[in-house]
Design a protein around this motif. Sequence first.
Motif, mmCIF file in Angstrom:
data_model
loop_
_atom_site.group_PDB
_atom_site.id
_atom_site.type_symbol
_atom_site.label_atom_id
_atom_site.label_comp_id
_atom_site.label_asym_id
_atom_site.label_seq_id
_atom_site.Cartn_x
_atom_site.Cartn_y
_atom_site.Cartn_z
ATOM 1 N N PHE A 7 52.664 98.457 -25.806
ATOM 2 C CA PHE A 7 51.704 98.650 -26.886
ATOM 3 C C PHE A 7 51.844 97.643 -28.024
ATOM 4 O O PHE A 7 50.868 97.004 -28.412
ATOM 5 C CB PHE A 7 51.807 100.077 -27.438
ATOM 6 N N PHE A 8 53.022 97.478 -28.574
ATOM 7 C CA PHE A 8 53.147 96.704 -29.804
ATOM 8 C C PHE A 8 53.032 95.196 -29.604
ATOM 9 O O PHE A 8 52.439 94.518 -30.444
ATOM 10 C CB PHE A 8 54.456 97.058 -30.526
ATOM 11 N N VAL A 9 53.551 94.665 -28.518
ATOM 12 C CA VAL A 9 53.417 93.224 -28.264
ATOM 13 C C VAL A 9 51.950 92.848 -28.051
ATOM 14 O O VAL A 9 51.461 91.895 -28.668
ATOM 15 C CB VAL A 9 54.323 92.797 -27.089
ATOM 16 N N PRO A 10 51.190 93.585 -27.203
ATOM 17 C CA PRO A 10 49.761 93.271 -27.102
ATOM 18 C C PRO A 10 48.988 93.509 -28.400
ATOM 19 O O PRO A 10 48.027 92.796 -28.689
ATOM 20 C CB PRO A 10 49.262 94.196 -26.001
ATOM 21 N N LEU A 11 49.416 94.487 -29.198
ATOM 22 C CA LEU A 11 48.740 94.734 -30.471
ATOM 23 C C LEU A 11 48.909 93.554 -31.419
ATOM 24 O O LEU A 11 47.951 93.144 -32.082
ATOM 25 C CB LEU A 11 49.269 96.014 -31.117
ATOM 26 N N VAL A 12 50.093 92.983 -31.473
ATOM 27 C CA VAL A 12 50.319 91.804 -32.318
ATOM 28 C C VAL A 12 49.488 90.627 -31.814
ATOM 29 O O VAL A 12 48.874 89.894 -32.606
ATOM 30 C CB VAL A 12 51.825 91.466 -32.372
ATOM 31 N N ALA A 13 49.442 90.443 -30.501
ATOM 32 C CA ALA A 13 48.620 89.373 -29.928
ATOM 33 C C ALA A 13 47.146 89.595 -30.247
ATOM 34 O O ALA A 13 46.408 88.649 -30.551
ATOM 35 C CB ALA A 13 48.837 89.300 -28.422
ATOM 36 N N GLN A 14 46.720 90.847 -30.208
ATOM 37 C CA GLN A 14 45.330 91.166 -30.512
ATOM 38 C C GLN A 14 44.997 90.887 -31.974
ATOM 39 O O GLN A 14 43.924 90.360 -32.276
ATOM 40 C CB GLN A 14 45.061 92.631 -30.185
ATOM 41 N N VAL A 15 45.887 91.215 -32.863
ATOM 42 C CA VAL A 15 45.653 90.962 -34.287
ATOM 43 C C VAL A 15 45.486 89.469 -34.528
ATOM 44 O O VAL A 15 44.554 89.033 -35.224
ATOM 45 C CB VAL A 15 46.795 91.551 -35.141
ATOM 46 N N PHE A 16 46.357 88.658 -33.945
ATOM 47 C CA PHE A 16 46.236 87.214 -34.127
ATOM 48 C C PHE A 16 44.958 86.677 -33.480
ATOM 49 O O PHE A 16 44.319 85.768 -34.022
ATOM 50 C CB PHE A 16 47.464 86.498 -33.576
ATOM 51 N N ALA A 17 44.556 87.230 -32.346
ATOM 52 C CA ALA A 17 43.328 86.778 -31.697
ATOM 53 C C ALA A 17 42.104 87.110 -32.544
ATOM 54 O O ALA A 17 41.189 86.289 -32.674
ATOM 55 C CB ALA A 17 43.204 87.408 -30.316
ATOM 56 N N TYR A 18 42.077 88.287 -33.158
ATOM 57 C CA TYR A 18 40.941 88.627 -34.011
ATOM 58 C C TYR A 18 40.966 87.831 -35.318
ATOM 59 O O TYR A 18 39.905 87.555 -35.876
ATOM 60 C CB TYR A 18 40.882 90.130 -34.283
ATOM 61 N N ILE A 19 42.121 87.445 -35.796
ATOM 62 C CA ILE A 19 42.172 86.546 -36.958
ATOM 63 C C ILE A 19 41.517 85.228 -36.608
ATOM 64 O O ILE A 19 40.743 84.672 -37.399
ATOM 65 C CB ILE A 19 43.626 86.370 -37.441
ATOM 66 N N VAL A 20 41.786 84.720 -35.404
ATOM 67 C CA VAL A 20 41.141 83.486 -34.955
ATOM 68 C C VAL A 20 39.629 83.667 -34.861
ATOM 69 O O VAL A 20 38.860 82.792 -35.258
ATOM 70 C CB VAL A 20 41.742 83.027 -33.607
#
Length: 87
Positions: A7-20
Motif C-alpha cells: 500500500f504505502f510504496v505505491p501510494l508514494v509513487a502515486q502522489v509523485f505521479a499526480y504531482i507531475v
Amino acid sequence: MRLLLIFFVPLVAQVFAYIVVFLAAQGGGSFMGLLALPASVASVIALFAHGISSARARVPVASAMLISLGIALVPPVVLLVFRALES
C-alpha cells in the motif's frame, strides 16, 4: 512489512505521479487538472481497498504489489498521454 510494500510504496509513487500531472496541466487552460482531481480520489480509494484486502488475504507480495503499482500509476500515465495529445 506486507502493508508497507502493498500500500504505502505505491501510494508514494502515486502522489509523485499526480504531482507531475498537475505540473503538466499548469497554464494553457488545460482540462487535465479537472480530470486529475476525481481520478486521483478514485484511484486512492481503489488502492486503499486493494491494499487492505491483499494484506488480509495473504496474496503473494509480488503480485499484490504489481497490481497496486498498476492501480497507482496507470491513471496518471493515461492523463499524461491525454495531455500530450491535447497540445
